[in-house]
Design an enzyme around this catalytic site. Structure first.
Site, PDB file in Angstrom:
ATOM      1  N   ASP A  22      47.627  40.444  39.814  1.00  0.00           N
ATOM      2  CA  ASP A  22      47.441  41.877  39.394  1.00  0.00           C
ATOM      3  C   ASP A  22      47.455  42.154  38.119  1.00  0.00           C
ATOM      4  OD1 ASP A  22      47.876  42.174  42.380  1.00  0.00           O
ATOM      5  OD2 ASP A  22      49.857  41.987  42.483  1.00  0.00           O
ATOM      6  N   HIS A  50      40.413  42.781  43.465  1.00  0.00           N
ATOM      7  CA  HIS A  50      40.154  42.812  42.162  1.00  0.00           C
ATOM      8  C   HIS A  50      39.403  44.244  42.074  1.00  0.00           C
ATOM      9  CE1 HIS A  50      39.540  38.363  41.113  1.00  0.00           C
ATOM     10  NE2 HIS A  50      41.003  38.920  41.530  1.00  0.00           N
TER      11      HIS A  50
END
Ligand code: IMP
Length: 479
Positions: A22, A50
């Site tokens: 992240d 993503h």
């Protein structure tokens, strides 16, 4: 110097996460991608999330298909990526809906192939672990890696060899049978476990459709390099979650550090000379496992996000909360949990795939020194730098103490002792100006420039990119 010039010497570039996922790798890859001919995923699978943007600014979240899809660059799903057929077609459809024409996509013929048994096996393992569960994303990643290494995995190419597929599924089913029986007998388990014939039928349903994408991706990549094409290797997860070099056993099951690029593509290691490590200025973690920089207990941070959804929605309530919290932090009276709450809300720290709240940590130099040792990056990309705007100062971890001694840079205790390290803090000055969206280093306030230089000195790695917001242009390229 512009990015094109800076990246000119790099025929290949590997981008990996420096924390526990992240970090905003999607956005970094998105920016770098314009300078490459293809993007290649070599690790992870449906557990990744993503976020990228099309040139028109439309948002795309992808798990399996590399970010290149948003910019019409060839996308390679190499052998090291755990492949999920159903999810692939879902993602393909959603990509088409957003980008229109999708680029060339190649899937490796020997990538491990997801089956429902992987998911059931993961449920079984987590149930057996009970209170020591890893807190996985439930995408069957651990079982896909383990079963592959046990030489029991169906692989993508079996989709065109129905007998081979059935034999492999039967062997898998028979091996896992005791675990599947255990699951079936547990009270909370309400699902139907299909027999291997049924699973084969479901997978074969897609075989004609997927065929055009499947090839020996290693050979293709090799030919591209010979033609002088430039390749971007898109890491998933992060060094902290690497199966070998992360905080084992609280890791994912892929090789998310740069060596994974060679292992997962079949290209020799000598091809990979340049790596960019993407790190968040305030690292985060979801799931379980140690993170020495954490501001609050993991569960408490996750519960906070779950119980205060109203604070994560843009509007008056959120704004009031943020300004009161900032005032308290600047008065010097905020506890670390209160700082965590502020940054969780400010950064909307919730998982893209699972929606779980992320726990936030302070900038952690000793952790990053370890990551730098393992990855030897050419550059760092520091994301979410704007989150420090408005603060008078912020605690930064500049060393770890363990067993009464300061650990040398680059060294960590074994993961099972990582929770016992004592962070050594320094307070670093921040700045009042809101640098959200800035894209020029020279325009940053002096304390922000000094902050960056200080990190570069401590880690002895240049910071090439500095993220200042989610938007496409909110990134400083620092030459
Ligand atoms: P798995 O990858 O589903 O096996 O999960 C193992 C651990 O890695 C769990 O703590 C997950 O929360 C974490 N994890 C896996 N993928 C990601 C990711 O993309 N971002 C953040 N954490 C992840």
């Amino acid at each position: 110097m512009d990015l094109k010039q800076i990246l000119k010497p790099d025929q290949t570039l590997v981008v990996v996460g420096g924390n526990w996922g992240d970090e905003g790798k999607g956005k970094v890859i998105d920016l770098l991608m314009a300078n490459f001919d293809a993007t290649v995923r070599f690790s992870g699978g449906a557990n990744a999330g993503h976020t990228v943007f099309t040139p028109e600014g439309k948002k795309l979240i992808s798990s399996l298909i590399p970010c290149g899809v948003a910019q019409n660059k060839t996308c390679v799903l190499a052998r090291g990526e755990f492949f999920n057929l159903e999810l692939f077609f879902k993602e393909l459809e959603s990509s088409k809906a957003i980008v229109g024409q999708v680029p060339e996509i190649l899937i490796d013929e020997q990538a491990p192939l997801w089956t429902p048994y992987h998911r059931f096996f993961e449920m079984y393992i987590e149930a057996i672990r009970g209170s020591k569960a890893l807190g996985t994303t439930n995408k069957g990643i651990g079982p896909m890696a383990g079963i592959y290494i046990l030489r029991l995995a169906p692989v993508v190419g079996y989709l065109f060899e129905p007998e081979l597929l059935k034999t492999s599924l039967k062997a898998l089913y028979d091996t896992l049978k005791p675990c599947l029986e255990y699951l079936k007998s547990s009270q909370d388990f309400k699902e139907e476990i299909p027999d291997f014939e049924k699973v084969a039928e479901e997978l074969l349903f897609y075989s004609a459709r997927v065929k055009e994408y499947v090839t020996d991706t290693s050979l293709w990549l090799d030919s591209q390099l010979k033609e002088g094409k430039k390749l971007l290797f898109e890491g998933a997860q992060a060094v902290g979650l690497d199966a070998w070099w992360g905080t084992y056993p609280y890791v994912s099951s892929g090789i998310s550090s740069p060596v994974g690029a060679s292992l997962g593509t079949g290209l020799p290691m000598s091809v990979f000379t340049s790596t960019v490590v993407v790190a968040k200025v305030l690292p985060t973690r979801v799931g379980n496992g140690p993170m020495p920089s954490e501001m609050w207990q993991r569960q408490a941070a996750m519960d906070f996000a779950r119980d205060h959804k109203e604070l994560f929605v843009k509007g008056e309530t959120r704004n009031k909360f943020l300004s009161a919290a900032l005032e308290k932090i600047n008065s010097g009276n905020a506890s670390h949990p209160e700082m965590s709450q502020y940054f969780q809300v400010l950064g909307d720290e919730r998982g893209a795939i699972t929606g779980r709240g992320r726990s936030v940590g302070f900038l952690d130099i000793p952790w990053l020194s370890y990551v730098v040792r393992i990855t030897k990056p050419k550059y760092l990309a520091l994301t979410r730098f704007d989150m420090l705007s408005g603060l008078k100062e912020t605690p930064v971890i500049v060393g770890y103490e363990h067993d009464g001694k300061k650990l040398p840079a680059g060294s960590l205790p074994p993961s099972w002792k990582l929770k016992d390290v004592k962070p050594i803090f320094e307070n670093w000055p921040c700045w009042q100006e809101n640098i959200f969206g800035y894209n020029d280093f020279a325009k940053l306030p002096k304390p922000a420039q000094d902050f960056i230089t200080r990190i570069e000195k401590l880690l002895a790695i240049p910071i090439l990119l500095i993220g200042t917001g989610p938007g496409r242009d909110a990134m400083i390229v620092k030459s």
